[in-house]
Design a protein around this motif. Structure first.
Motif, short mmCIF file in Angstrom:
data_model
loop_
_atom_site.label_atom_id
_atom_site.label_comp_id
_atom_site.label_asym_id
_atom_site.label_seq_id
_atom_site.Cartn_x
_atom_site.Cartn_y
_atom_site.Cartn_z
N GLN A 135 45.22 -17.68 -19.68
CA GLN A 135 45.60 -17.38 -18.49
C GLN A 135 44.90 -15.83 -17.69
N GLN A 136 45.29 -15.06 -19.12
CA GLN A 136 44.93 -13.28 -18.70
C GLN A 136 43.27 -13.42 -18.25
N GLY A 137 42.96 -14.04 -19.30
CA GLY A 137 40.97 -14.46 -19.07
C GLY A 137 40.86 -15.05 -18.52
N GLN A 138 41.47 -16.24 -17.89
CA GLN A 138 41.01 -17.29 -16.13
C GLN A 138 41.49 -16.06 -14.93
N GLN A 139 42.34 -14.97 -14.77
CA GLN A 139 42.32 -13.99 -13.93
C GLN A 139 41.29 -13.45 -14.17
N ALA A 140 41.09 -12.66 -14.98
CA ALA A 140 40.37 -12.05 -15.22
C ALA A 140 38.53 -12.37 -14.11
N SER A 141 38.81 -13.40 -15.23
CA SER A 141 37.33 -13.80 -14.22
C SER A 141 37.52 -13.94 -13.01
N TYR A 142 38.76 -14.85 -12.70
CA TYR A 142 39.08 -15.20 -10.96
C TYR A 142 38.63 -13.45 -10.17
N THR A 143 39.39 -12.11 -11.30
CA THR A 143 39.17 -10.93 -10.23
C THR A 143 37.42 -10.43 -9.89
N ALA A 144 36.97 -11.15 -10.83
CA ALA A 144 35.35 -10.06 -11.94
C ALA A 144 34.71 -11.38 -10.12
N THR A 145 34.78 -11.70 -10.45
CA THR A 145 33.65 -12.66 -9.59
C THR A 145 34.06 -12.33 -7.91
N ALA A 146 35.35 -12.19 -7.54
CA ALA A 146 35.61 -12.05 -6.35
C ALA A 146 35.04 -10.50 -6.35
N THR A 147 35.09 -9.49 -7.20
CA THR A 147 34.76 -8.35 -6.92
C THR A 147 33.60 -7.61 -7.24
N TYR A 148 32.79 -9.19 -7.85
CA TYR A 148 30.83 -9.03 -7.75
C TYR A 148 30.43 -9.55 -6.76
N ALA A 149 30.86 -10.56 -6.11
CA ALA A 149 30.61 -11.14 -4.72
C ALA A 149 30.91 -10.08 -3.59
N GLN A 150 31.93 -8.89 -3.59
CA GLN A 150 32.43 -8.17 -2.54
C GLN A 150 31.78 -7.29 -3.06
N GLN A 151 30.85 -7.08 -4.07
CA GLN A 151 29.92 -5.38 -4.27
C GLN A 151 28.71 -6.07 -3.43
N GLY A 152 28.04 -7.39 -4.18
CA GLY A 152 26.86 -7.90 -3.93
C GLY A 152 26.59 -8.05 -2.69
N HIS A 153 27.67 -8.57 -1.78
CA HIS A 153 27.53 -8.51 0.22
C HIS A 153 27.23 -7.14 0.28
N MET A 154 27.46 -6.07 0.15
CA MET A 154 27.33 -4.58 -0.02
C MET A 154 26.66 -4.12 -0.13
N PHE A 155 25.75 -4.86 -0.94
CA PHE A 155 24.23 -4.17 -2.04
C PHE A 155 23.43 -4.90 -0.37
N LEU A 156 23.66 -5.78 -0.27
CA LEU A 156 22.95 -6.52 0.83
C LEU A 156 21.64 -5.67 2.07
N GLU A 157 22.80 -4.50 2.28
CA GLU A 157 23.53 -3.48 3.89
C GLU A 157 22.09 -3.20 3.06
N ALA A 158 21.46 -2.39 4.25
CA ALA A 158 19.93 -1.78 4.85
C ALA A 158 20.52 -0.96 3.84
N LYS A 159 21.20 0.28 4.37
CA LYS A 159 21.17 1.42 3.85
C LYS A 159 22.19 1.86 2.87
N ILE A 160 22.64 2.15 1.52
CA ILE A 160 24.22 2.28 0.48
C ILE A 160 23.53 3.69 0.50
N GLY A 161 24.67 4.04 0.58
CA GLY A 161 25.07 6.46 0.25
C GLY A 161 25.41 5.79 -1.03
N GLN A 162 26.20 7.42 -1.14
CA GLN A 162 26.20 7.96 -2.76
C GLN A 162 28.22 7.65 -2.43
N ASP A 163 28.18 7.50 -1.23
CA ASP A 163 29.89 7.09 -0.99
C ASP A 163 29.58 6.10 -1.33
N MET A 164 29.54 5.33 -1.14
CA MET A 164 29.65 3.44 -1.69
C MET A 164 29.33 3.27 -2.44
#
Length: 203
Positions: free
Chosen positions: A75-104
Motif C-alpha cells: 500500500q505504501q509503494g502504491q501510494q508513493a507511486s501515485y504521489t510521484a506520478t502526480a508530482t511529476y505530472a505537475q512539474q512537467g506541466h510547469m517545465f513546458l512553460e516558456a520561461k522558467i526562473g530560478q524561483d521555480m
C-alpha cells in the motif's frame, strides 16, 4: 218304580294365570378411571454473559505479521507511486512553460524536501488500534410443567326393558258324564229272581 240309572255330569275346570305387563328401568352406572401421565418438573437453564475480545488488529499494530507487513509495504509503494506520478505530472506541466526562473526550481526542491520530511518527536501510542470488544447477553430459561392426569369416564346409558303381559290357560279337569246303574240285578229268565212274583193277568 224308582229310577234305575243315575246320570252325573262332571264340569270342565280351567285355571287361568295372568301376568301383567312390566316396564323395568335399569339405572345407568358411571365408572371413573384416573391414570397419571407424564411427570412434570422444573427445568432452569442459565447462560452467563459472554465477553469476546479480538486483539488481532491491536497485535498487528505493534508487531504485524508477515502477510500484514507485505500488505502495508504494498500500500505504501502504491501510494508513493501515485504521489510521484502526480508530482511529476505537475512539474512537467510547469517545465513546458516558456520561461522558467530560478524561483521555480527552488520551489520544486523545497516541495520535494517537505514531502520527504517526516517529523519524528519520539512519541507514539502502542498499540495504535484498540482491541475489538463484543459481548453476548446472558440468558435464563425457566420451564415448569405440571403433572398430567388422565380422566377416563365410562358412563352406561340407562336402559328400559319391557315385559309384555301373558295369559296362561290350563285345563285341570276334563268334562265327563258318569252313568251309574242303581237298580237291582236283572235275572234271565225273570223267574229265577228269588223275589219273583208272577204277574196276575187274570184280574
Amino acid at each position: 218304580m224308582y229310577p234305575l240309572i243315575e246320570i252325573k255330569t262332571v264340569p270342565i275346570e280351567i285355571e287361568m294365570k295372568v301376568s301383567h305387563a312390566k316396564l323395568e328401568y335399569s339405572r345407568g352406572t358411571a365408572d371413573l378411571e384416573i391414570s397419571r401421565g407424564d411427570n412434570g418438573g422444573l427445568s432452569i437453564k442459565s447462560r452467563p454473559i459472554k465477553l469476546n475480545i479480538d486483539t488481532f488488529e491491536a497485535r498487528n499494530s505493534v508487531v504485524p505479521t508477515a502477510m500484514r507487513s507485505m500488505e502495508q509495504y504494498a500500500q505504501q509503494g502504491q501510494q508513493a507511486s501515485y504521489t510521484a506520478t502526480a508530482t511529476y505530472a505537475q512539474q512537467g506541466h510547469m517545465f513546458l512553460e516558456a520561461k522558467i526562473g530560478q524561483d521555480m526550481i527552488t520551489q520544486f526542491a523545497a516541495d520535494a524536501t517537505m514531502k520527504n520530511y517526516k517529523p519524528n518527536v519520539g512519541l507514539e501510542f502502542l498499540p495504535s488500534v484498540p482491541p475489538e470488544i463484543t459481548w453476548d447477553p446472558g440468558e435464563m430459561h425457566i420451564r415448569y410443567e405440571m403433572d398430567k392426569l388422565n380422566f377416563d369416564w365410562r358412563v352406561n346409558q340407562p336402559q328400559f326393558e319391557f315385559t309384555p303381559g301373558d295369559i296362561e290357560l290350563s285345563v285341570t279337569q276334563q268334562p265327563d258324564v258318569i252313568i251309574k246303574y242303581v237298580g237291582g240285578p236283572l235275572y234271565v229268565p225273570p223267574s229265577s229272581d228269588p223275589n219273583y212274583q208272577p204277574v196276575d193277568v187274570e184280574a
